[in-house]
Design a protein around this motif. Structure first.
Motif, PDB file in Angstrom:
ATOM      1  N   MET A  61       0.901  -1.118   0.068  1.00 41.19           N
ATOM      2  CA  MET A  61       0.019  -0.088   0.057  1.00 41.19           C
ATOM      3  C   MET A  61       0.880   1.241   0.005  1.00 41.19           C
ATOM      4  SD  MET A  61      -3.043   0.919   2.229  1.00 41.19           S
ATOM      5  CE  MET A  61      -3.272   2.086   3.424  1.00 41.19           C
ATOM      6  N   ALA A  62       0.472   2.247  -0.612  1.00 45.15           N
ATOM      7  CA  ALA A  62       1.314   3.435  -0.842  1.00 45.15           C
ATOM      8  C   ALA A  62       1.116   4.165   0.557  1.00 45.15           C
ATOM      9  CB  ALA A  62       0.824   4.344  -2.145  1.00 45.15           C
ATOM     10  N   VAL A  63       1.984   5.172   0.820  1.00 49.11           N
ATOM     11  CA  VAL A  63       1.986   5.979   1.743  1.00 49.11           C
ATOM     12  C   VAL A  63       1.441   7.284   1.263  1.00 49.11           C
ATOM     13  CG1 VAL A  63       3.495   7.322   3.795  1.00 49.11           C
ATOM     14  CG2 VAL A  63       3.981   5.064   2.944  1.00 49.11           C
ATOM     15  N   VAL A  64       0.105   7.808   1.957  1.00 47.11           N
ATOM     16  CA  VAL A  64      -0.458   9.012   1.743  1.00 47.11           C
ATOM     17  C   VAL A  64      -0.503   9.957   2.888  1.00 47.11           C
ATOM     18  CG1 VAL A  64      -2.359   9.968   0.733  1.00 47.11           C
ATOM     19  CG2 VAL A  64      -1.479   7.672   0.053  1.00 47.11           C
ATOM     20  N   VAL A  65      -0.102  11.112   2.723  1.00 42.63           N
ATOM     21  CA  VAL A  65      -0.081  12.234   3.680  1.00 42.63           C
ATOM     22  C   VAL A  65      -1.477  12.564   4.023  1.00 42.63           C
ATOM     23  CG1 VAL A  65       2.056  12.924   3.667  1.00 42.63           C
ATOM     24  CG2 VAL A  65       0.554  13.971   2.424  1.00 42.63           C
ATOM     25  N   GLY A  66      -1.868  13.014   5.152  1.00 33.42           N
ATOM     26  CA  GLY A  66      -3.186  13.732   5.305  1.00 33.42           C
ATOM     27  C   GLY A  66      -3.921  14.469   4.152  1.00 33.42           C
ATOM     28  N   THR A  67      -5.269  14.576   4.059  1.00 32.36           N
ATOM     29  CA  THR A  67      -5.943  15.025   2.970  1.00 32.36           C
ATOM     30  C   THR A  67      -6.209  16.625   3.666  1.00 32.36           C
ATOM     31  OG1 THR A  67      -7.190  13.097   2.438  1.00 32.36           O
ATOM     32  CG2 THR A  67      -8.117  15.142   1.685  1.00 32.36           C
ATOM     33  N   ARG A  68      -5.838  17.594   2.950  1.00 31.23           N
ATOM     34  CA  ARG A  68      -6.282  18.802   3.143  1.00 31.23           C
ATOM     35  C   ARG A  68      -7.557  19.009   3.163  1.00 31.23           C
ATOM     36  NH1 ARG A  68      -5.202  24.251  -0.136  1.00 31.23           N
ATOM     37  NH2 ARG A  68      -5.683  25.984   1.381  1.00 31.23           N
ATOM     38  N   LYS A  69      -8.399  19.578   4.219  1.00 26.35           N
ATOM     39  CA  LYS A  69      -9.695  19.665   4.340  1.00 26.35           C
ATOM     40  C   LYS A  69     -10.118  21.013   4.228  1.00 26.35           C
ATOM     41  CE  LYS A  69      -9.291  15.841   7.682  1.00 26.35           C
ATOM     42  NZ  LYS A  69      -7.613  15.529   7.161  1.00 26.35           N
ATOM     43  N   LEU A  70     -10.493  21.374   2.807  1.00 23.99           N
ATOM     44  CA  LEU A  70     -11.015  22.795   2.484  1.00 23.99           C
ATOM     45  C   LEU A  70     -12.034  23.143   3.214  1.00 23.99           C
ATOM     46  CD1 LEU A  70     -10.084  22.451  -1.219  1.00 23.99           C
ATOM     47  CD2 LEU A  70      -8.729  23.578   0.494  1.00 23.99           C
ATOM     48  N   TRP A  71     -13.078  22.159   3.772  1.00 27.71           N
ATOM     49  CA  TRP A  71     -14.249  22.839   4.225  1.00 27.71           C
ATOM     50  C   TRP A  71     -14.255  23.388   5.456  1.00 27.71           C
ATOM     51  CZ3 TRP A  71     -12.861  17.601   4.417  1.00 27.71           C
ATOM     52  CH2 TRP A  71     -12.755  17.127   5.762  1.00 27.71           C
ATOM     53  N   LEU A  72     -12.835  23.168   6.140  1.00 27.43           N
ATOM     54  CA  LEU A  72     -12.574  23.927   7.595  1.00 27.43           C
ATOM     55  C   LEU A  72     -12.357  25.392   7.330  1.00 27.43           C
ATOM     56  CD1 LEU A  72     -10.267  21.100   9.098  1.00 27.43           C
ATOM     57  CD2 LEU A  72     -12.490  22.018   9.585  1.00 27.43           C
ATOM     58  N   THR A  73     -12.000  25.800   6.097  1.00 25.45           N
ATOM     59  CA  THR A  73     -11.688  27.270   5.954  1.00 25.45           C
ATOM     60  C   THR A  73     -12.720  28.020   5.138  1.00 25.45           C
ATOM     61  OG1 THR A  73     -10.309  26.608   4.031  1.00 25.45           O
ATOM     62  CG2 THR A  73      -9.199  27.065   6.312  1.00 25.45           C
ATOM     63  N   ASN A  74     -13.608  27.203   4.144  1.00 26.71           N
ATOM     64  CA  ASN A  74     -14.566  27.629   3.355  1.00 26.71           C
ATOM     65  C   ASN A  74     -15.733  26.515   3.333  1.00 26.71           C
ATOM     66  OD1 ASN A  74     -16.424  28.787   1.682  1.00 26.71           O
ATOM     67  ND2 ASN A  74     -14.608  29.499   0.298  1.00 26.71           N
ATOM     68  N   THR A  75     -16.909  26.627   4.024  1.00 24.82           N
ATOM     69  CA  THR A  75     -17.857  25.822   4.049  1.00 24.82           C
ATOM     70  C   THR A  75     -18.823  26.180   2.934  1.00 24.82           C
ATOM     71  OG1 THR A  75     -19.362  27.357   5.343  1.00 24.82           O
ATOM     72  CG2 THR A  75     -17.911  25.556   6.617  1.00 24.82           C
ATOM     73  N   TYR A  76     -18.717  26.967   2.212  1.00 26.57           N
ATOM     74  CA  TYR A  76     -19.602  27.489   0.695  1.00 26.57           C
ATOM     75  C   TYR A  76     -18.696  26.880  -0.371  1.00 26.57           C
ATOM     76  CZ  TYR A  76     -21.828  29.935   4.300  1.00 26.57           C
ATOM     77  OH  TYR A  76     -22.784  30.225   5.295  1.00 26.57           O
ATOM     78  N   SER A 112      -3.721   9.000  10.352  1.00 25.70           N
ATOM     79  CA  SER A 112      -3.300   9.738   9.207  1.00 25.70           C
ATOM     80  C   SER A 112      -3.654  11.164   8.650  1.00 25.70           C
ATOM     81  CB  SER A 112      -2.867   8.937   8.178  1.00 25.70           C
ATOM     82  OG  SER A 112      -4.031   8.520   7.505  1.00 25.70           O
ATOM     83  N   GLY A 113      -5.198  11.161   9.037  1.00 26.51           N
ATOM     84  CA  GLY A 113      -5.765  12.271   8.476  1.00 26.51           C
ATOM     85  C   GLY A 113      -6.296  12.296   6.986  1.00 26.51           C
ATOM     86  N   VAL A 114      -6.226  11.016   6.399  1.00 28.97           N
ATOM     87  CA  VAL A 114      -6.456  10.796   5.101  1.00 28.97           C
ATOM     88  C   VAL A 114      -7.823  10.562   5.163  1.00 28.97           C
ATOM     89  CG1 VAL A 114      -6.410   9.244   3.211  1.00 28.97           C
ATOM     90  CG2 VAL A 114      -4.337   9.909   4.389  1.00 28.97           C
ATOM     91  N   LEU A 115      -8.528  11.291   3.942  1.00 29.30           N
ATOM     92  CA  LEU A 115     -10.018  11.096   3.594  1.00 29.30           C
ATOM     93  C   LEU A 115     -10.240  10.347   2.523  1.00 29.30           C
ATOM     94  CD1 LEU A 115     -12.755  12.013   4.344  1.00 29.30           C
ATOM     95  CD2 LEU A 115     -12.392  14.020   2.850  1.00 29.30           C
ATOM     96  N   TYR A 116     -10.922   8.919   2.664  1.00 34.68           N
ATOM     97  CA  TYR A 116     -10.917   8.250   1.739  1.00 34.68           C
ATOM     98  C   TYR A 116     -12.635   8.592   0.964  1.00 34.68           C
ATOM     99  CZ  TYR A 116      -7.039   5.660   3.382  1.00 34.68           C
ATOM    100  OH  TYR A 116      -5.823   5.218   3.845  1.00 34.68           O
TER     101      TYR A 116
END
Length: 96
Positions: A1-16, A78-82
């Motif tokens: 399995m590949a190593v993947v860093v956490g997903t940047r969660k854009l909804w935290l800074t702009n919910t629209y 890891s903070g990864v969003l699938y």
């Protein structure tokens, strides 16, 4: 399995946000279902939590092909969003 860093969660800074650009980091087939999980470098999709259902929508490839996102899973370590998608993602989403 590949190593993947956490997903940047854009909804935290702009919910629209309703659309954004993202890079496909990983696509994995879920053996127990005819589904795949797609990992993006950043996402506007909000996972289920606090009594709210997860967001649904589409991931569109560079040629316009789209797959429906039916569910989300977060790896808290890891903070990864699938992003769960039905069937097989179109080739542009495979990163090749």
């Amino acid at each position: 399995m590949a190593v993947v860093v956490g997903t940047r969660k854009l909804w935290l800074t702009n919910t629209y946000l309703f659309e954004s650009m993202a890079q496909v980091m990983l696509v994995e087939r879920r053996e127990e279902a005819e589904e795949h999980e797609v990992v993006l470098d950043q996402s506007i999709f909000h996972p289920q939590g606090g009594g709210q259902p997860n967001d649904r929508g589409r991931i569109r490839g560079p040629n316009g092909e789209a797959v429906e996102v039916s569910g989300l899973r977060v790896d808290s370590a890891s903070g990864v969003l699938y992003h769960r998608v039905a069937g097989t993602p179109p080739p542009p989403l495979w990163g090749g």
